[in-house]
Design a protein around this motif. Structure first.
Motif, PDB file in Angstrom:
ATOM      1  N   ASP A 121      76.138  74.449 -58.419  1.00  0.00           N
ATOM      2  CA  ASP A 121      75.854  73.029 -58.137  1.00  0.00           C
ATOM      3  C   ASP A 121      75.029  72.793 -56.722  1.00  0.00           C
ATOM      4  N   GLU A 124      71.604  73.413 -57.726  1.00  0.00           N
ATOM      5  CA  GLU A 124      70.888  72.218 -58.490  1.00  0.00           C
ATOM      6  C   GLU A 124      70.839  70.903 -57.737  1.00  0.00           C
ATOM      7  N   ASN A 129      65.984  74.608 -60.742  1.00  0.00           N
ATOM      8  CA  ASN A 129      66.291  74.680 -62.122  1.00  0.00           C
ATOM      9  C   ASN A 129      67.150  75.916 -62.023  1.00  0.00           C
ATOM     10  N   THR A 130      68.655  75.727 -62.035  1.00  0.00           N
ATOM     11  CA  THR A 130      69.376  77.140 -62.307  1.00  0.00           C
ATOM     12  C   THR A 130      69.434  77.640 -63.461  1.00  0.00           C
TER      13      THR A 130
ATOM     14  N   LYS B  70      65.904  65.563 -66.527  1.00  0.00           N
ATOM     15  CA  LYS B  70      66.524  66.405 -65.672  1.00  0.00           C
ATOM     16  C   LYS B  70      65.436  66.746 -64.682  1.00  0.00           C
ATOM     17  N   ARG B  74      65.568  66.221 -60.310  1.00  0.00           N
ATOM     18  CA  ARG B  74      65.334  67.503 -59.272  1.00  0.00           C
ATOM     19  C   ARG B  74      64.348  66.842 -58.249  1.00  0.00           C
TER      20      ARG B  74
END
Lengths: 249, 254
Positions: A121, A124, A129-130, B70, B74
């Protein structure tokens, strides 16, 4: 119930994989992490691969020598059998099954632990972008290191056969060496590498997936690690069969 | 500014948030308070984009976080820093590596510049000289401060803190509160703190929302808390008989 769970996992896996192959935020960081993972998987597994390969080669030589005793098969065949057994079967398959236990469980618990401690987390939130940063270096590391370990395993298997039979007087050194040099088919080496790469991908993806999507506490983390090993082993055996069929047609 | 716009969240039949409308103001220390199970953490996770609401929107100035992909989320997160309840410091990295991590990932600075920034951040949280230590080698309060240093290392526009005082003694908790408050002022950040610490409310609560059973039941600031006649807020802030007595005496003395 089982098939529903499997389909859910499979669907989630398919949605997750494109995230793994997104463009890295910082190539240098990914490169460093890949080197670290390759080192950990490769160097960290040397000892276990060494022990297993030597003993499997030794047992193969002794067993075949026992089975061929009193037959008309020439003794140099032992070297040939040990070599091809190592290259085709034991080096890629047995090594990968063992590595699924060592490397796979390690990867699943590392990523799962990060998930539980909110490290994922935290990354992130930073904008990382884990799925890519934590998984891609491990996959590449496995694909580089595991074929190297398999190569080593094939060589050590033949060495194990030699150690178990020649110094103990089971048969002559010249016979064993002749056997090692006989009937060599380069395609078998290609098969070995194809298997090693496929098995490395299986270990990498299955273990990362199990760790990344772990829920709950330490019991669930243990279960995820176990699942990583079991699922990897089953998929390796299925892939081994399919590749054997496809590559020997 | 971050705005929660009619946020609903359910887990199965369990409605955790029931239409939360609240504006978290820029340059202020915004607090989400409430008893355990009130829905604070869920709201914080939705605000930061770690969870999707069942209905409603989260606005970062003019951008609706819930409508972004997504990758776009980010990009927004580059402007976000977060202090986690359990700190979430990477335990196999040193303190310096922890604070440097966001810079290593996103900034093209020389290592010398990064070290200078790490030293500045550590100095700002009064932890000079611990660069080479590991998180396990420092106390819980120090870990919180390292977490804060990591959260603001990239000069974020928004700072989120999840229970920053949990597990800390009252004196250290006040230090952490003051630190967050002064950093908020210094960088004009929109800071959102999720807490059930009464001291934090009275010390740094510039814009407060009280949640109860998933509803927003009170909003205001620390100055309005003492005079409130809201029963939910009273029972939350002045939970102990001692505090109730103290409040009565304070009100009597004007």
């Amino acid at each position: 119930m089982f098939s529903l769970g499997f389909l859910e996992d499979f669907g989630r896996f398919l949605l997750w994989v494109p995230q793994v192959f997104k463009k890295p935020e910082n190539w240098t960081m990914y490169y460093k992490e890949t080197i670290r993972q390759t080192y950990d998987i490769g160097i960290g597994s040397l000892f276990i691969v060494f022990i297993i390969s030597i003993f499997i080669g030794a047992v193969t030589a002794i067993q075949f020598s026992y089975q061929m005793a009193g037959t008309l098969i020439p003794p140099y065949y032992i070297g040939y059998i040990v070599r091809d057994m190592s290259i085709i079967a034991s080096a890629p398959t047995i090594t990968s099954i063992v590595l699924a236990g060592k490397v796979g469980a390690n990867i699943a618990s590392e990523i799962g632990g990060m998930k539980q401690k909110e490290h994922i987390d935290a990354m992130e939130i930073m904008g990382v972008n884990t799925s890519a940063y934590l998984v891609l270096p491990k996959i590449i590391g496995a694909v580089i290191a595991i074929p190297m370990l398999v190569t080593l395993a094939a060589l050590l298997g033949s060495l194990g056969g030699y150690i178990a039979s020649v110094p103990t007087g089971l048969f002559q050194q010249s016979d064993y060496i002749t056997g090692l040099q006989s009937f060599f088919i380069p395609w078998n080496v290609v098969m070995m590498y194809v298997k090693a790469v496929v098995f490395a991908l299986i270990i990498g993806f299955v273990s990362c997936y199990q760790g990344y999507f772990v829920k709950g506490g330490s019991i669930e983390l243990g279960e995820a690690s176990t699942r990583a090993v079991v699922v990897s082993d089953i998929l390796i055996l299925i892939a081994d069969y399919l590749l054997a069929v496809l590559l020997t047609v | 500014m971050i705005r929660a716009d009619n946020i609903f969240k359910s887990f199965g039949d369990n409605d955790v948030l029931k239409g939360i409308d609240f504006t978290f103001e820029a340059g202020k220390t915004n607090l989400i308070i409430g008893k355990s199970g009130a829905g604070k953490t869920v709201l914080l996770k939705i605000l930061v984009g770690l969870m999707k609401p069942s209905d409603g929107h989260v606005w970062y100035d003019d951008v609706d976080l819930c409508s972004l992909s997504k990758d776009q989320i980010r990009e927004i997160r580059m402007q976000v820093g977060m202090l986690f309840q359990g700190n979430a410091l990477f335990d196999s990295m040193t303190i310096e590596e922890n604070i440097r991590f966001p810079m290593d990932m996103f900034k093209t600075m020389t290592i010398k510049e990064k070290r200078k920034r790490v030293d500045f951040c550590l100095e700002r949280v009064s932890l000079e000289g611990i660069n080479g230590r590991y998180p396990s080698e420092i106390s819980g309060g120090m870990q919180k401060r390292v977490g804060i240093a990591r959260a603001f290392v990239l000069n974020p526009k928004y700072l989120f803190c999840d229970e920053p005082n949990s597990g800390l003694d009252p004196k250290t908790a006040i230090t952490i509160d003051e630190l967050i408050s002064s950093i908020t002022d210094e960088y004009n950040m929109t800071t959102i703190i999720n807490t059930h610490d009464m001291n934090s409310v009275m010390e740094i609560g510039e814009n407060i929302c009280l949640l109860s059973n998933g509803n927003l039941v009170w909003q205001g600031n620390k100055d309005l808390v003492m005079e409130t006649d809201n029963k939910e807020l009273e029972s939350f802030i002045f939970a102990s008989p001692f505090l109730q007595k103290l409040r009565k005496r304070a009100l009597l003395n004007g």
